[in-house]
Write a protein that holds these residues in place. Sequence first.
Motif, PDB file in Angstrom:
ATOM      1  N   UNK A 140       0.830  -1.216   0.000  1.00 16.94           N
ATOM      2  CA  UNK A 140       0.000   0.000   0.000  1.00 16.94           C
ATOM      3  C   UNK A 140       0.853   1.250   0.000  1.00 16.94           C
ATOM      4  N   UNK A 141       2.016   1.180   0.627  1.00 15.16           N
ATOM      5  CA  UNK A 141       2.904   2.356   0.643  1.00 15.16           C
ATOM      6  C   UNK A 141       3.417   2.675  -0.756  1.00 15.16           C
ATOM      7  N   UNK A 142       3.582   1.671  -1.583  1.00 15.69           N
ATOM      8  CA  UNK A 142       4.082   1.880  -2.943  1.00 15.69           C
ATOM      9  C   UNK A 142       2.961   2.112  -3.951  1.00 15.69           C
ATOM     10  N   UNK A 143       1.942   1.284  -3.860  1.00 15.95           N
ATOM     11  CA  UNK A 143       0.855   1.338  -4.841  1.00 15.95           C
ATOM     12  C   UNK A 143       0.028   2.611  -4.692  1.00 15.95           C
ATOM     13  N   UNK A 144      -0.167   3.063  -3.452  1.00 11.94           N
ATOM     14  CA  UNK A 144      -0.920   4.307  -3.247  1.00 11.94           C
ATOM     15  C   UNK A 144      -0.281   5.475  -3.983  1.00 11.94           C
ATOM     16  N   UNK A 145       1.044   5.434  -4.112  1.00 12.20           N
ATOM     17  CA  UNK A 145       1.767   6.546  -4.735  1.00 12.20           C
ATOM     18  C   UNK A 145       1.446   6.688  -6.216  1.00 12.20           C
ATOM     19  N   UNK A 146       0.946   5.625  -6.846  1.00 16.47           N
ATOM     20  CA  UNK A 146       0.581   5.709  -8.268  1.00 16.47           C
ATOM     21  C   UNK A 146      -0.935   5.595  -8.452  1.00 16.47           C
ATOM     22  N   UNK A 147      -1.661   5.788  -7.355  1.00 16.33           N
ATOM     23  CA  UNK A 147      -3.124   5.815  -7.445  1.00 16.33           C
ATOM     24  C   UNK A 147      -3.795   4.458  -7.522  1.00 16.33           C
ATOM     25  N   UNK A 148      -3.067   3.399  -7.140  1.00 20.60           N
ATOM     26  CA  UNK A 148      -3.637   2.064  -7.217  1.00 20.60           C
ATOM     27  C   UNK A 148      -4.287   1.620  -5.919  1.00 20.60           C
ATOM     28  N   UNK A 149      -4.837   0.401  -5.938  1.00 18.87           N
ATOM     29  CA  UNK A 149      -5.485  -0.192  -4.776  1.00 18.87           C
ATOM     30  C   UNK A 149      -4.868  -1.558  -4.496  1.00 18.87           C
ATOM     31  N   UNK A 150      -4.756  -1.893  -3.215  1.00 14.69           N
ATOM     32  CA  UNK A 150      -4.200  -3.177  -2.804  1.00 14.69           C
ATOM     33  C   UNK A 150      -5.235  -3.926  -1.979  1.00 14.69           C
ATOM     34  N   UNK A 151      -5.370  -5.228  -2.254  1.00 15.51           N
ATOM     35  CA  UNK A 151      -6.356  -6.061  -1.578  1.00 15.51           C
ATOM     36  C   UNK A 151      -5.662  -7.259  -0.932  1.00 15.51           C
ATOM     37  N   UNK A 152      -6.170  -7.684   0.216  1.00 14.72           N
ATOM     38  CA  UNK A 152      -5.625  -8.851   0.899  1.00 14.72           C
ATOM     39  C   UNK A 152      -6.486 -10.073   0.620  1.00 14.72           C
ATOM     40  N   UNK A 153      -5.860 -11.125   0.118  1.00 10.75           N
ATOM     41  CA  UNK A 153      -6.590 -12.349  -0.148  1.00 10.75           C
ATOM     42  C   UNK A 153      -5.860 -13.232  -1.136  1.00 10.75           C
ATOM     43  N   UNK A 154      -6.455 -14.374  -1.418  1.00  8.85           N
ATOM     44  CA  UNK A 154      -5.828 -15.391  -2.258  1.00  8.85           C
ATOM     45  C   UNK A 154      -6.070 -15.111  -3.733  1.00  8.85           C
ATOM     46  N   UNK A 155      -5.002 -14.774  -4.447  1.00  4.57           N
ATOM     47  CA  UNK A 155      -5.033 -14.556  -5.892  1.00  4.57           C
ATOM     48  C   UNK A 155      -6.169 -13.625  -6.297  1.00  4.57           C
ATOM     49  N   UNK A 156      -7.121 -14.124  -7.101  1.00  2.00           N
ATOM     50  CA  UNK A 156      -8.179 -13.267  -7.635  1.00  2.00           C
ATOM     51  C   UNK A 156      -9.293 -12.987  -6.627  1.00  2.00           C
ATOM     52  N   UNK A 157      -9.361 -13.774  -5.546  1.00  2.00           N
ATOM     53  CA  UNK A 157     -10.524 -13.701  -4.649  1.00  2.00           C
ATOM     54  C   UNK A 157     -10.863 -12.297  -4.170  1.00  2.00           C
ATOM     55  N   UNK A 158      -9.873 -11.473  -3.769  1.00  4.50           N
ATOM     56  CA  UNK A 158     -10.250 -10.169  -3.231  1.00  4.50           C
ATOM     57  C   UNK A 158     -10.463  -9.076  -4.283  1.00  4.50           C
ATOM     58  N   UNK A 159     -10.187  -9.368  -5.555  1.00  3.92           N
ATOM     59  CA  UNK A 159     -10.312  -8.335  -6.586  1.00  3.92           C
ATOM     60  C   UNK A 159     -11.782  -8.000  -6.835  1.00  3.92           C
ATOM     61  N   UNK A 160     -12.081  -6.762  -7.176  1.00  7.57           N
ATOM     62  CA  UNK A 160     -13.466  -6.391  -7.490  1.00  7.57           C
ATOM     63  C   UNK A 160     -14.002  -7.216  -8.665  1.00  7.57           C
ATOM     64  N   UNK A 161     -15.211  -7.728  -8.532  1.00  7.46           N
ATOM     65  CA  UNK A 161     -15.806  -8.550  -9.587  1.00  7.46           C
ATOM     66  C   UNK A 161     -15.916  -7.786 -10.903  1.00  7.46           C
ATOM     67  N   UNK A 162     -16.001  -6.465 -10.817  1.00  9.43           N
ATOM     68  CA  UNK A 162     -16.142  -5.638 -12.027  1.00  9.43           C
ATOM     69  C   UNK A 162     -14.909  -5.700 -12.915  1.00  9.43           C
TER      70      UNK A 162
END
Length: 271
Positions: A140-162
């Motif tokens: 999150x410290x790195x990804x936030x700097x480029x406007x991204x989002x970080x999720x905790x979970x197994x592979x695809x599971x935590x990614x937004x379904x959209x």
Amino acid sequence: MSVSPSPVPPLSRSAVITRLRAAGCVYAEDEAELLLAAAGGTAELAAMVDRRVLGLPLEHVLGWAEFHGLRIAVDPGVFVPRRRTEFLVEQAAALAPTRAVVADLCCGSGALGTALVHALGEGAELYAADVDPAAVRCARRNVDAVGGRVYEGDLYDPLPAALRGRIGILLANAPYVPTEEIGLLPAEARVHEARVALDGGADGLDIVRRVTAAAPRWLAPGGHLLFETSERQTGSAVATVAAAGLVPRVARSEELYATVVIGTRPAAPAG
């Protein structure tokens, strides 16, 4: 009567180099310069040198790693991004569509996705995920700097379904060391990096298979999956990609000793 602690004697550049060399650091001079520049004072420098001499990766001692021209924050226990993996980022940048939607699985510190989106510039979207809570906090410290989002979970599971069917570039820094070979890794990795970031199962490709099997459901038509593997695993990795319905190819860098497998989802037929 209280006794004041004895002052820490100053460490000269030559003294730091001597200690690092004695500990087996191959690039003692370069490491000494980095430690001297990072330390806020004599006591901090001494503590940093002590940690390095005890075998902690330099990046964990400094708190950052240089990767693809960026300083990537790397917390203790988190996988340190390797220079050879810059080759994967370069391959992804060459393939990325305009305003790319990027996903970074097994993201660790988030180095791959952060570097790629930084290279692509405005308009790229980044979604990263890792199963390790320590890696997620670091990422999150790195990804936030480029406007991204970080999720905790197994592979695809935590990614937004959209995101299903929308990802143009899918990066997977999946572990690919066979379980029985973990003990052969340098102590810096074996002792100080999370096992989940290293252990790829019996043949090293367990996580790669899981990532690849689900990739067609998440990639946009014409989208690309990219992951790193060893040269001897390439044949099995390519077969795995093809079995998932993706079009495989392999890119290699002899200079960086890097092998990247790329799987492309066929574009939708015209009309």
